[in-house]
Design a protein around this motif. Structure first.
Motif, PDB file in Angstrom:
ATOM      1  N   LYS A   7      11.171  -8.995  -2.137  1.00 47.37           N
ATOM      2  CA  LYS A   7      12.254  -9.534  -1.301  1.00 47.37           C
ATOM      3  C   LYS A   7      11.731 -10.253  -0.065  1.00 47.37           C
ATOM      4  O   LYS A   7      12.284 -11.266   0.367  1.00 47.37           O
ATOM      5  CB  LYS A   7      13.186  -8.404  -0.862  1.00 47.37           C
ATOM      6  N   PHE A   8      10.651  -9.716   0.532  1.00 44.71           N
ATOM      7  CA  PHE A   8      10.177 -10.282   1.801  1.00 44.71           C
ATOM      8  C   PHE A   8       9.271 -11.492   1.607  1.00 44.71           C
ATOM      9  O   PHE A   8       9.152 -12.318   2.506  1.00 44.71           O
ATOM     10  CB  PHE A   8       9.438  -9.201   2.608  1.00 44.71           C
ATOM     11  N   ARG A  26       5.893 -12.547   4.898  1.00 46.37           N
ATOM     12  CA  ARG A  26       6.268 -11.317   5.626  1.00 46.37           C
ATOM     13  C   ARG A  26       5.779 -10.074   4.878  1.00 46.37           C
ATOM     14  O   ARG A  26       6.446  -9.049   4.866  1.00 46.37           O
ATOM     15  CB  ARG A  26       7.786 -11.280   5.821  1.00 46.37           C
ATOM     16  N   ALA A  39       6.970  -5.958   4.883  1.00 51.76           N
ATOM     17  CA  ALA A  39       7.337  -5.266   3.641  1.00 51.76           C
ATOM     18  C   ALA A  39       6.513  -3.993   3.461  1.00 51.76           C
ATOM     19  O   ALA A  39       7.039  -2.936   3.091  1.00 51.76           O
ATOM     20  CB  ALA A  39       7.133  -6.195   2.445  1.00 51.76           C
TER      21      ALA A  39
END
Length: 450
Positions: free
Chosen positions: A91-92, A96, A100
């Motif tokens: 998702k990140f 990022r 995460a």
């Protein structure tokens, strides 16, 4: 005289653990006897103090630690931890990745003991680093920071839960304030300190690590793991129950159980105690990570039994720390500390932190350092009227500082990431110290408002 005996006792403990390589629990009991004699306690009183110290320390905690280990192992063996880590990273995205890793480590770290969490997360960190083309240490420092923060500040972990029992603090309040302290601590010691570490030891960021040190690894495919939502819910269930109790009591009962509680007050207070919240959470985990996934009961019980084996010595060490603490208290060391600092302008929170730092440097074990420090600062805290939850966090922060060659975590980090001793000191030791300092600063700021 009590301080001379205390210093000699700590030196003896250090000698027995490091030089003689005696088991930590045995070393604690032997040192407790020697210190009791040195403090002039009657022989029969020494035996009673050791028994009382071990018994009082392991009363409720044996349930919390035992069931906590079982819950963590159930989540790990079902693939729940694997699902949490991979979903957050997916998702990140690559930019990022550190955030995460921090979130995954924080969630998994709440459910698992530090060493177990590290062993579980490192293969995932290795795989992600290779896939994303980044340094392993770039992800390892945030991971270690998040795991350390949960270990030092948040119930139901051993140290904060044990110190809460010694100092009479509400586990819910420690959890609530601990999260407030943990967030800035892990940000500064994780992603921010990584930038500093890269300048201090640039060569360390080129290492490929040593995955063989972990031994054989259980591999999962996402299809065979539980969903992200149920994995997170199961891992955080003890925290959720404690948070419900704390928030309810803050909103309706001024932070504590009233003298004449209603049925709802009693139920809410009941589910928020560490032992009961862990019991409920374990039953939930046995269903979500076991029966719901069509595992047979014998298979689930095997996981549970293996988890207990992994924490048996930890329980004994915590009991030994309780024995040492009780001998020091019964021998008058706590009163001597209170008299020594009675005219001091230093805050009891800072003193508690300093005592824990000294013990951590001397003894290595964060749990033993925090338990011993808690026994010594108890009279100081009571005389000064300090909030017990804040004192738990101050001592917990101090107990993380300056991890070095007498701490198992130091050697784990060095071995897994293939570092030299100097590189480990400038990465692992420094990030632990940063957590301790930032944690104290946050506690002092909180003390202004609480």
């Amino acid at each position: 005289m009590p301080f001379v005996v205390l210093i000699l006792g700590i030196a003896l403990l250090l000698f027995l653990i490091i030089k003689v390589k005696l088991n930590t629990f045995v070393s604690l009991v032997v040192t407790s006897i020697a210190v009791g004699v040195g403090l002039g306690l009657p022989m029969t009183q020494i035996a009673t103090s050791i028994q009382d110290g071990i018994g009082s320390q392991l009363g409720e905690l044996s349930i919390v630690f035992g069931f906590g280990a079982m819950l963590g192992r159930l989540v790990a063996d079902a693939g729940g931890a694997y699902r949490i880590a991979h979903t957050l990273i997916q998702k990140f995205g690559k930019k990022r990745l550190q955030l995460a890793i921090v979130l995954a480590s924080f969630i998994i770290g709440i459910a698992l003991f530090f060493e177990v969490g590290m062993v579980l997360l490192i293969p995932i960190v290795f795989a992600i680093a290779m896939e994303a083309g980044v340094s392993i240490l770039y992800l390892a420092i945030p991971m270690a920071a998040a795991l350390s923060v949960t270990h030092g500040f948040l119930p139901p972990h051993p140290a904060p839960t044990a110190i809460s029992a010694v100092l009479g603090a509400s586990a819910g309040h420690v959890l609530l304030y601990g999260i407030i302290v943990a967030i800035p601590s892990v940000i500064v010691a994780g992603p921010l300190y990584t930038k500093v570490a890269k300048k201090l030891v640039p060569d360390a960021f080129n290492r490929t690590g040593n995955l063989k040190a972990l031994g054989p690894q259980k591999e999962f495919t996402l299809d065979e793991t539980p969903s992200f939502g149920i994995s997170v819910l199961t891992s955080l269930f003890p925290v959720i129950l404690m948070a419900i109790t704390t928030i309810y009591q803050l909103l309706f009962n001024c932070g504590s159980l009233p003298k004449h509680p209603s049925t709802l007050d009693s139920i809410i207070a009941f589910i928020g105690t560490p032992a009961i919240s862990m019991t409920i959470s374990l039953l939930i985990a046995m269903y979500t990570m076991g029966w719901a996934r069509r595992f047979k009961t014998p298979q689930i019980m095997n996981t549970v039994e293996e988890a207990v084996k992994s924490i048996a010595m930890l329980l004994l060490v915590i009991g030994g720390g309780g024995a040492f603490k009780q001998v020091l208290i019964d021998g008058g060391v706590g009163d001597a500390v209170m008299k020594l600092f009675s005219g001091s302008n230093l805050s009891p929170l800072i003193l508690g932190w300093l005592i824990a730092v000294v013990l951590r440097i001397a003894l290595g074990s964060a749990t033993v350092a925090s338990l011993t420090a808690a026994g010594l600062v108890l009279p100081l805290m009571q005389s000064a009227g300090v909030n017990p939850a804040l004192m738990v966090l101050a001592v917990g922060a101090g107990s993380l500082a300056a991890s070095h060659v007498n701490d198992a975590g130091f050697w784990m980090f060095r071995e897994y990431f293939d570092l030299t001793v100097k590189e480990t000191l400038l990465t692992w030791t420094m990030l632990e110290t940063v957590i301790a300092v930032v944690g104290l600063i946050c506690v002092m700021i909180l003390s202004i408002f609480i």
